[in-house]
Design a protein around this motif. Structure first.
Motif, PDB file in Angstrom:
ATOM      1  N   ASP A 413      -6.560   0.302 -10.951  1.00  0.00           N
ATOM      2  CA  ASP A 413      -6.352  -0.881 -10.109  1.00  0.00           C
ATOM      3  C   ASP A 413      -4.880  -1.293 -10.131  1.00  0.00           C
ATOM      4  O   ASP A 413      -4.443  -2.072 -10.965  1.00  0.00           O
ATOM      5  N   ARG A 414      -4.116  -0.770  -9.175  1.00  0.00           N
ATOM      6  CA  ARG A 414      -2.660  -0.963  -9.176  1.00  0.00           C
ATOM      7  C   ARG A 414      -2.252  -2.418  -9.007  1.00  0.00           C
ATOM      8  O   ARG A 414      -1.163  -2.819  -9.378  1.00  0.00           O
ATOM      9  N   SER A 415      -3.158  -3.220  -8.398  1.00  0.00           N
ATOM     10  CA  SER A 415      -2.757  -4.599  -8.113  1.00  0.00           C
ATOM     11  C   SER A 415      -3.036  -5.517  -9.307  1.00  0.00           C
ATOM     12  O   SER A 415      -2.562  -6.657  -9.349  1.00  0.00           O
ATOM     13  N   ALA A 416      -3.773  -5.023 -10.292  1.00  0.00           N
ATOM     14  CA  ALA A 416      -4.068  -5.842 -11.466  1.00  0.00           C
ATOM     15  C   ALA A 416      -2.761  -6.180 -12.196  1.00  0.00           C
ATOM     16  O   ALA A 416      -1.929  -5.300 -12.392  1.00  0.00           O
ATOM     17  N   PRO A 417      -2.604  -7.449 -12.601  1.00  0.00           N
ATOM     18  CA  PRO A 417      -1.345  -7.873 -13.236  1.00  0.00           C
ATOM     19  C   PRO A 417      -0.989  -7.045 -14.480  1.00  0.00           C
ATOM     20  O   PRO A 417       0.180  -6.722 -14.679  1.00  0.00           O
ATOM     21  N   GLN A 420       0.337  -3.788 -13.268  1.00  0.00           N
ATOM     22  CA  GLN A 420       1.662  -4.029 -12.692  1.00  0.00           C
ATOM     23  C   GLN A 420       2.723  -4.134 -13.785  1.00  0.00           C
ATOM     24  O   GLN A 420       3.800  -3.549 -13.674  1.00  0.00           O
ATOM     25  N   ARG A 424       5.951  -1.759 -14.442  1.00  0.00           N
ATOM     26  CA  ARG A 424       7.325  -2.281 -14.497  1.00  0.00           C
ATOM     27  C   ARG A 424       8.009  -1.874 -15.802  1.00  0.00           C
ATOM     28  O   ARG A 424       9.173  -1.480 -15.814  1.00  0.00           O
ATOM     29  N   LYS A 435       7.876   2.103  -7.828  1.00  0.00           N
ATOM     30  CA  LYS A 435       7.237   2.954  -6.812  1.00  0.00           C
ATOM     31  C   LYS A 435       7.154   4.405  -7.299  1.00  0.00           C
ATOM     32  O   LYS A 435       6.199   5.122  -7.008  1.00  0.00           O
ATOM     33  N   GLU A 438       4.398   4.766  -9.700  1.00  0.00           N
ATOM     34  CA  GLU A 438       3.126   4.854  -8.985  1.00  0.00           C
ATOM     35  C   GLU A 438       2.899   6.258  -8.425  1.00  0.00           C
ATOM     36  O   GLU A 438       1.782   6.769  -8.409  1.00  0.00           O
TER      37      GLU A 438
END
Ligand code: GDP
Ligand code: MG
Length: 468
Positions: A413-417, A420, A424, A435, A438
């Motif tokens: 789940d790439r959008s999960a904090p 993320q 980073r 990016k 990813e």
């Protein structure tokens, strides 16, 4: 290729049942995919019938009688699942075996002998890649210490002699040809005689191809063959010709005694299914595949590798071969063991990439890795962009925690904090952009999916066993 894999996967249905209807559907998918890969329709039909015969007894009838009472029965359901998976494996195995069988004719490849002149005549249509392949072939033998020479008996095409001369000069291989003599038979005979007298071991004769298999061309081949009495005649065929390969191979094979086949231009979009036609028409084995315009773009042929590529599994065996001889053979074996169970973590990817970096020529090796995304495969041998991307991937993985590397962190789940922030952190630690991280995760996901499919297919396990 991917389509084939997908259709085989359809056999794993949610209910776990494999019915006659499903088998037919899958076989017709496979049939279509193979024909799209330029495999001859006749072979495809034979293969389909044979596969059908082999797996039919394992198939459930569509109107299964004992269906009603057992629907909720767990044990029964499990049995079905097992049977479905077995059938899927069986279909796959049968397809692979059938194709491999087609690629291995009775006639064995001519094996040149050291210490005597081996005259090898190259024939094929104009543009098939004869002159280029001759240079690669000469390079192959010369590098292995054979006293090698080339004869240019193509007096038809303007510049043919210059082309051969240029290659020969680059390779430092002696050559014979003429700007004035118009009779290819005379040149072939003189050239071969001279090199035989000088005790050359590998004497390679280039011929003209012209445009079509005109009677004139085939007659010329026959005359040259009669004059130089080759130990082996190699038919060079262009993979991009698709289904047309069949008729061409027939015409040449009826005119001269074709003993081996080389398929060229497999580096492009050609699927290479025409190779099966060439083998069937000539009843002779493929000895090499041409995969580019450089002198070392010539790969010894292996039927299993070829078929697994045709089916989209990647060249597992070629990869094994390339990796053999490394110093950590043991950990490789462990990895294969894992892969055969369908496991492939980021750490596994790391060690694979690292090996690849040390193995060179990168483009070759990368192309062999099953599931390797196209954008990662360098186009030329010295493509720095891809090498750099690979290095960056390694830096990123260097910035990962053990848990991340060992598959204990779920990145899906790439959008999960939390995900993320991990991305980073990895980007910052490796001096890359999130990016790009990813992209790495995406590449790993593709690999993982591939490995899991291969594990199920039993292909990896088989490779590992075959190595003992
Ligand atoms: P010939 O007429 O049969 O002697 O064919 P050539 O050797 O002259 O090759 C015709 C063209 O095909 C040339 O532009 C070659 O560079 C190209 N060619 C030959 N083999 C390969 C190959 O394996 N891959 C690619 N991409 N091009 C090839
Ligand atoms: Mg030529």
């Amino acid at each position: 290729g991917g389509k084939l894999r997908d259709s085989l996967r359809k056999l794993h249905t949610s209910s776990g049942r494999v019915t006659q209807t499903q088998l037919n559907a899958v076989l017709s998918d496979i049939t279509r995919a193979l024909i799209e890969s330029d495999v001859n329709v006749k072979f495809v039909m034979t293969m389909r019938d044979n596969v059908k015969k082999n797996v039919e007894q394992l198939i459930e009838k569509d109107d299964d009688d004992d269906d009603d009472d057992d629907d909720d029965d767990d044990a029964n359901e499990q049995r079905r699942q097992r049977r479905a998976s077995n059938v899927s494996k069986l279909v796959q195995k049968a397809v692979v075996e059938e194709l491999v069988r087609l690629l291995q004719p009775q006639r064995k490849a001519y094996v040149p002998r050291r210490g005597k002149p081996n005259v090898v005549l190259f024939v094929g249509l104009q543009g098939a890649g004869k002159t280029t392949t001759i240079a690669k072939y000469a390079n192959y033998y010369q590098r292995r210490g054979w006293k090698t020479a080339m004869v240019c008996a193509d007096t038809f095409r303007a510049g043919a002699f210059d082309q051969l001369k240029q290659n020969a000069t680059k390779l430092r291989v002696p050559f014979y040809g003429s700007y004035t003599e118009a009779d290819p038979v005379a040149i072939a005979e003189e050239g071969v005689d001279q090199f035989v007298q000088e005790h050359y071991e590998m004497i390679i004769v280039d011929t003209s191809g012209r445009h079509r298999q005109e009677a004139g061309l085939l007659e010329e081949m026959q005359e040259i063959a009669a004059a130089v009495r080759p130990d082996n005649t190699v038919l060079v065929m262009d993979a991009t010709q698709g289904q047309a390969v069949n008729d061409q191979a027939m015409a040449f094979s009826n005119a001269v005694d074709v003993g081996s086949v080389i398929i060229t231009k497999l580096d492009g979009h050609a699927k290479g299914g025409g190779a099966l036609s060439a083998v069937a028409a000539t009843e002779s084995p493929i000895i090499f595949l041409g995969s580019g315009e450089h002198f070392d773009d010539l790969d010894p042929f292996n039927a299993e590798s070829f078929v697994s590529k045709l089916l989209g599994f990647g060249d597992v065996r070629g990869l094994m071969e390339a990796m053999k001889g490394g110093d950590d053979g043991k950990s490789q074996e462990e990895l294969m063991e894992k892969m055969s169970k369908g496991e492939f973590t980021l750490r596994d990817m790391y060690s694979q990439f690292q090996r690849v970096m040390n193995m060179g020529p990168l483009n070759k090796v990368m192309g062999m890795i099953p599931g390797m995304p196209d954008y990662l495969i360098p186009k030329g041998t010295g493509d720095d962009a891809s090498t750099n991307r690979l290095k960056k991937f390694l830096y990123m993985m260097d910035s990962m925690t053990n848990k991340e590397l060992d598959g204990k962190v779920d990145f899906s789940d790439r959008s999960a904090p939390q995900v993320q922030s991990r991305i980073r952190r990895i980007a910052a630690g490796s001096g890359t952009h999130p990016k790009e991280v990813e992209m790495l995760l995406q590449a790993h996901k593709q690999f993982e999916g591939m490995v899991s499919k291969m594990g199920k297919s039993g292909l990896v396990g088989k490779q590992a066993q075959a190595r003992q």
